[in-house]
Design a protein around this motif. Structure first.
Motif, short mmCIF file in Angstrom:
data_model
loop_
_atom_site.label_atom_id
_atom_site.label_comp_id
_atom_site.label_asym_id
_atom_site.label_seq_id
_atom_site.Cartn_x
_atom_site.Cartn_y
_atom_site.Cartn_z
N PRO A 37 31.25 44.93 53.24
CA PRO A 37 31.77 44.85 51.87
C PRO A 37 30.66 44.42 50.90
N SER A 38 30.84 44.76 49.63
CA SER A 38 29.83 44.40 48.64
C SER A 38 29.71 42.88 48.60
N TYR B 51 30.29 50.07 42.38
CA TYR B 51 31.24 49.60 43.39
C TYR B 51 32.17 50.77 43.70
N GLU C 38 30.94 39.71 36.28
CA GLU C 38 29.79 40.58 36.06
C GLU C 38 30.05 41.37 34.77
N GLN D 153 24.36 41.56 42.48
CA GLN D 153 23.53 41.68 41.28
C GLN D 153 22.23 40.89 41.44
N ARG E 91 21.95 34.73 31.83
CA ARG E 91 21.54 35.17 33.16
C ARG E 91 20.07 34.87 33.45
N LEU F 159 18.42 42.21 41.40
CA LEU F 159 17.36 41.70 40.51
C LEU F 159 16.15 41.25 41.32
N MET G 93 38.92 47.40 38.93
CA MET G 93 38.35 47.71 40.24
C MET G 93 38.56 46.57 41.23
N ARG G 94 38.37 46.91 42.50
CA ARG G 94 38.31 45.89 43.55
C ARG G 94 36.85 45.75 43.97
N TRP G 95 36.55 44.68 44.68
CA TRP G 95 35.17 44.50 45.17
C TRP G 95 35.23 43.74 46.48
N GLY G 96 34.11 43.79 47.24
CA GLY G 96 34.05 43.08 48.51
C GLY G 96 35.24 43.44 49.38
N ALA G 97 35.80 42.42 50.06
CA ALA G 97 36.92 42.68 50.94
C ALA G 97 38.23 42.23 50.30
N GLY G 98 38.17 41.85 49.03
CA GLY G 98 39.36 41.31 48.38
C GLY G 98 40.29 42.37 47.83
N PRO H 148 28.98 39.05 47.25
CA PRO H 148 29.22 38.49 45.92
C PRO H 148 27.95 38.37 45.08
N HIS I 169 33.76 36.10 39.02
CA HIS I 169 33.03 35.10 39.81
C HIS I 169 33.56 33.69 39.70
N PRO J 247 37.17 47.75 52.90
CA PRO J 247 36.65 47.05 51.72
C PRO J 247 35.78 47.96 50.86
N VAL J 248 35.38 47.40 49.73
CA VAL J 248 34.58 48.15 48.77
C VAL J 248 33.09 48.05 49.13
#
Lengths: 735, 314
Positions: free
Chosen positions: B98-99, B156, A11, B104, A185, B108, A139-144, B101, A153, B167-168
């Motif tokens: 959690p956010s 985030y 992103e 975005q 995009r 949109l 940063m971290r994101w989701g559950a990872g 994937p 991605h 999680p985030v």
């Protein structure tokens, strides 16, 4: 040999981080490959808002075989040490051999890493690079648990040669490396596979992505210039903004829009700052009027209406922004009309400058007093300097500067002029922060110089007085920069200032206040220093004067001031190093009188530097050192100082007599030149000593058997030293 | 032949009122699986303060919610005269943990749903790191630009109430008035149609809020009693502490009941009172930091308490 292509697709990466990230990626992958024993040629990194790409050419398919040697513990060392070594090396005890060196017997391990296929190691290098990437913020994101600048991605990682492409197989936190990527995009869809860097770059372009940031920047700049040129206008150049904007788009489309008539009257700096900070617009200027009349914005896509909607939207946002700016500008002008700049500055009485140094208003009052004292020394009228100092920071309380801090000073100039200030006062408002950086212009108008010096000296003395000096890499109040600013103001304007008097005066003003009688005493101190005139004034002030004197002497002002002068000398060395004057030359002249007079120190140092570059200079330096060494040795041996006056009547040899003559004629010439501050002439007079001194050392035996003659000769050597030390302490000079 | 999808093409797709935009967002995020919550019934400065975001972003429990939050920023009051500044306005808030994937893309999609045509507009994600000193929270993300206008905040969450988020959560915040003004092509917020302009009784935003903006602007800036407010601040602070000091086991029911939410209400109250005091101009620069620190200490305690509760993943 194959090429490696790596793309990390994420992103949106902040524009300001992209260039550095490319460099880091390039460096880390190359280092990793080298360490893994994989030969490769150069690499090149690229970035767009959504991808970080690296291509490495000629990557070897096999590693070199690497031989490593490791020295282990001493034979007979505790078993744990040996086991630790084996564990670290991943080796068995049977692989060790015992070697002997001068210190005894040690275990040694020689390992030969055989040549292996590169691909697995490349995967490891890339994975490690991703996991340990030095983003300034990640940063971290989701559950990872993976960290990246924004969610990562996909990873494209292939080795390619004429025979085709091979995916380097690895996965990071569930993201599996592959051979596909995606384009713009909004202007493309779906993922596509690539087979080489050229194929990748071409397919990206077809998918509306310009990979190379330099190409995007060039494109933006060319289009912007052409759009402006077609209407007889010019784009205001801004490299930083260009790089940032190029980092915000994958497919740059340059559009030019209008600034509504209402706003053309705003100061150009306001238009430029507002458009740049909020909207990342370039300013377009009418070269005839110098006014900013249009803007350039860069969109990230083509549209069916050729950007009409986009431009209309941007224009609308700009209208709102500039309405705000205009509102601030008009409010500020009204305040100035109603209450003057002093009125505008009134709220600064409630703004803390530093909790131990009072409010901004208190600081301004101190700067005003000091500016008044400095004014006559720099050719400014004291009342004007004081007036300028009083209003120079008023714009800090303006609405415009609250919104755009970078316009401090610039707005002050406009507001001061609007309030009817004249005679260099508005310019002083703008210039008193200068010079900020080493390449920043140095003010030369006397009023500006007085306020600029007072501003910086107040900051320096203030933080010195409360013992908040810069240490190591920490300089939170930018005091090194302030000192350099003072040095450049003094030197560029050829000012002759007794810094310690100004420091004493300002430190005492900070510590003891400066109202009433104290103010008068401080003014005398700033002009005359702690000398007779000061005593007269103190006496005239009666008991209050005596009380102040006692407080001043117990305040530690002398030490603080000396320490600050020493800080200036350090900064001066750093500054003059770039001018080709070495630190030892400065040390050599710092022992001379009036070392707090920066311009004088520099004049001496320059003359001495020039002299030391001449043949006479180098020889004379050797002569001095020889005299000094002999004297030091003999004085130590005899336990006496040979400081008596030598007498020519004990001189036996011609060379000796000639030296007497030379010294007798050089000494008054040197003194006269020094008095006239003609340091070049002083050097020249000193140069006349070179031949007689050389001759003396060549033909005369200092340690004569006759003790009277010997003593006389040693005293003569001392006289050489004394005469030359009128100019500089030559022993400080290296070489 | 009209089908449901026909409404969502260019031209026909344009919403006609503020409330239609709001309803479309509700429908859209409902369709994406969010629980559509109602506004929190307290005065807050932003949608983030809703416990559905602040507290629910803590701990390990999955969460997906969307809601409108009326928000108050007393210092932004302009007596209803400024075209886009209000002391009371609406935020639309989405929080998913959690956010996902494709957050975005989901975002949109929501812009498309309210009539923004991606083929004609320039949407950009511009770096903007979010930090809330009073919530002890920060995150990385962007402000989203549509043709140079900031239309949303996309974050985030990395830390909330001093706790690392694991999680985030992904948080989206839409400034509804500004976004709607843009979509509806209105220059002054008070002129914006609130309901459908074709209805028998059309109402503009100004019909509903101009008077209240004036009333609150006057009260916020000049009339609110600062002594009372200072007292309210102290009281809220003390009550928050008292609630959290109570033993976890409730003597009446014998159950373990940690009162994280009631305590957090007091933290919200303190925060809003602080904003009012700020608008009254009675807080100096140095005091400001101290007040922010006190509010942060409260939210931190509430966060500590929340993660001891079932909803907090305990």
């Amino acid at each position: 040999m194959p090429d490696l292509l790596l793309e990390l697709f994420s992103e949106e990466i902040p524009a300001r981080m992209q260039a550095r990230a490319g460099e880091d990626l390039s460096r880390l992958i190359e280092e990793g490959l080298t360490k893994a024993g994989i030969y490769h040629a150069g690499s090149k990194a690229f970035s767009t808002p959504r991808r970080l790409t690296l291509t490495v050419s000629d990557v070897a398919k096999q590693t070199y075989s690497i031989e490593t040697e490791a020295k282990g513990p001493r034979v007979g060392a505790p078993e744990a040490a040996l086991q630790g070594f084996l564990r670290n090396q991943g080796a068995e005890e049977s692989e060790l051999e015992i070697r002997e060196d001068s210190k005894g017997q040690y275990y040694h391990l020689s390992k030969t890493e055989p040549s292996v296929p590169s691909i697995g190691l490349i995967a490891e290098v890339v994975e490690a690079t991703i996991r340990n990437f030095p983003w300034p913020k990640s940063m971290r994101w989701g559950a990872g648990s993976l960290r990246w600048v924004r969610p990562l991605h996909s990873i494209l990682c292939i080795l390619t040669d004429e025979e085709g492409a091979e995916v380097v197989p690895f996965a990071v936190d569930g993201i599996e490396a592959g051979n596909t990527t995606e384009g713009h995009r909004f202007m493309s869809s779906g993922r596509f596979a690539v087979t080489s860097f050229d194929d990748y770059e071409a397919k990206l372009k077809a998918a509306k992505v310009v990979l190379d940031p330099a190409e995007r920047a060039d494109h933006i700049w060319e289009d912007a210039k052409n759009l402006a040129f077609a209407q007889g206008l010019e784009v205001v150049e801004d490299r930083g903004l260009l790089a940032e904007v190029a980092g915000l788009v994958e497919w740059p489309v340059v559009l030019m829009g209008d600034i509504a008539e209402d706003f053309i009257g705003l100061p150009p700096e306001v238009l430029q700052t507002s458009m740049k900070e909020h909207q990342k617009f370039f300013s377009v200027r009418d070269p005839k009027s110098g006014k900013i009349v249009k803007f350039i914005t860069v969109a990230n896509r083509e549209t069916a209406d050729n950007g009409k909607t986009i431009l209309a939207g941007n224009q609308k946002v700009l209208f709102a922004r500039l309405s705000d700016a205009k509102f601030f500008w008009e409010n500020d002008l009204r305040t100035v009309e109603r209450e003057g700049l002093e009125g505008m500055a009134a709220p600064l009485a409630n703004v803390t400058f530093h909790n131990k140094l009072g409010t901004q208003a208190e600081r301004i009052a101190r700067i005003e007093a000091l500016a008044r004292e400095i004014a006559p020394l720099v050719g400014a009228k004291p009342d004007l300097a004081a007036e300028a100092a009083r209003v120079a920071k008023a714009d800090l309380a303006s609405e415009m500067v609250y919104e755009f801090p970078e316009l401090q000073g610039t707005m002050g100039r406009y507001y001061a002029a609007h309030a009817g200030h004249d005679d260099g006062v508005p310019e002083a408002c703008a210039e008193h922060y200068s010079p900020l950086g080493p390449s920043d212009d140095v003010p030369s108008a006397p009023v500006s110089v007085a306020v600029a010096l007072a501003d910086k000296i107040d900051a320096l003395t203030g933080f010195w007085a409360i013992d908040e000096k810069p240490t190591g890499s920490k300089d939170p109040f930018a005091l090194r920069r302030a000192a350099l600013g003072v040095i450049r103001l003094v030197l560029n304007n050829k000012l002759r200032l007794h810094m310690d008097r100004l420091f004493d005066s300002q430190i005492l003003r900070i510590k003891l206040g400066g109202d009433g009688v104290k103010g008068k005493l401080l003014a005398t101190l700033a002009t005359h220093g702690f000398h007779t005139e000061m005593e007269t004034q103190i006496a005239a002030a009666g008991a209050e004067g005596q009380h102040w004197k006692d407080a001043a002497f117990s305040s530690g002002v002398g030490e603080i001031s000396d320490d600050l002068v020493a800080f200036f000398h350090d900064r001066l060395k750093v500054y003059l190093r770039d001018e080709g004057i070495s630190h030892d030359v400065i040390d050599a002249v710092l022992a001379m009188p009036n070392r707090d007079d920066i311009a004088l120190v520099v004049m001496r140092a320059e003359a001495l530097t020039a002299f030391l570059k001449t043949d006479d200079g180098t020889n004379l330096l050797q002569g001095y050192k020889r005299a000094n060494n002999i004297l030091a040795a003999e004085e130590k041996k005899d336990g006496v100082a040979y400081e008596g006056t030598p007498d020519v009547k004990f001189a036996e040899e011609d060379a000796e007599k000639d030296l007497f003559t030379a010294l007798d004629s050089a000494e008054p010439a040197i003194s006269a030149a020094l008095k006239a501050e003609d340091f070049a002439a002083a050097m020249q007079a000193m140069a006349a000593l070179r031949a007689p001194i050389d001759q003396f050392f060549e033909t005369v035996q200092v340690n004569a058997d006759n003790q009277i003659v010997r003593r006389n000769r040693l005293c003569l050597l001392n006289r050489i030293r004394e005469v030359m030390q009128k100019v500089a302490i030559f022993s400080a000079i290296e070489g | 032949m009209a089908t449901l999808n026909d409404g969502f093409t260019m031209g026909n797709n344009a919403p006609r009122s503020f409330q239609e935009i709001l309803l479309r967002l509700q429908t859209y995020w409902s369709g994406k699986g969010c629980a559509i919550l109602q506004p929190y019934d307290m005065e807050v400065g932003a949608g983030t303060f809703h416990p559905a975001t602040t507290l629910r972003s803590l701990g390990t429990q999955p969460w997906a919610a969307a809601y409108v939050q009326p928000s108050r920023r007393p210092t932004d009051g302009r007596y209803g005269e400024n075209p886009n500044r209000l002391q009371h306005y609406y935020q639309y808030q989405v929080i998913i943990k959690p956010s996902p994937p494709d957050l975005q893309e989901l975002y949109l999609g929501s812009l498309r749903a309210i009539g923004i045509d991606m083929e004609l507009h320039d949407i950009r994600f511009v770096e903007d790191d979010w930090e809330s000193p009073t919530l002890g929270a920060w995150g990385l993300g962007w402000e989203v630009w549509c043709d140079g206008m900031e239309v949303s905040q996309f974050t985030y969450f990395q830390q909330v109430g001093g706790h690392d988020c694991h999680p985030v959560s992904g948080e989206l915040t839409y400034g509804l008035e500004r976004l709607a003004m843009y979509v509806l092509g209105v220059d002054h917020v008070m002129d914006m149609p609130f309901n459908d302009p074709q209805t028998p009784i059309p109402l503009t935003y100004g019909d509903i809020f101009r008077q209240t903006e004036q009333e609150y602007s006057r009260w916020n800036f000049d009339v609110a009693d600062t002594d009372t407010l200072l007292k309210h601040f102290e009281d809220a602070e003390a009550e928050c502490q008292r609630i959290l000091d109570a033993p976890a086991e409730d003597p009446k029911t014998g159950k373990r009941i940690i009162m994280a939410h009631p305590a957090y209400d007091q933290a919200i109250k303190a925060s809003h009172v602080f904003n009012l005091l700020d608008a009254r101009g009675v807080i100096s620069v140095t005091e400001r930091q101290a007040y922010i620190g006190r509010v942060r200490a409260l939210t931190k305690m509430c966060a500590d308490a929340f993660i001891q509760t079932p909803a907090g993943g305990a």
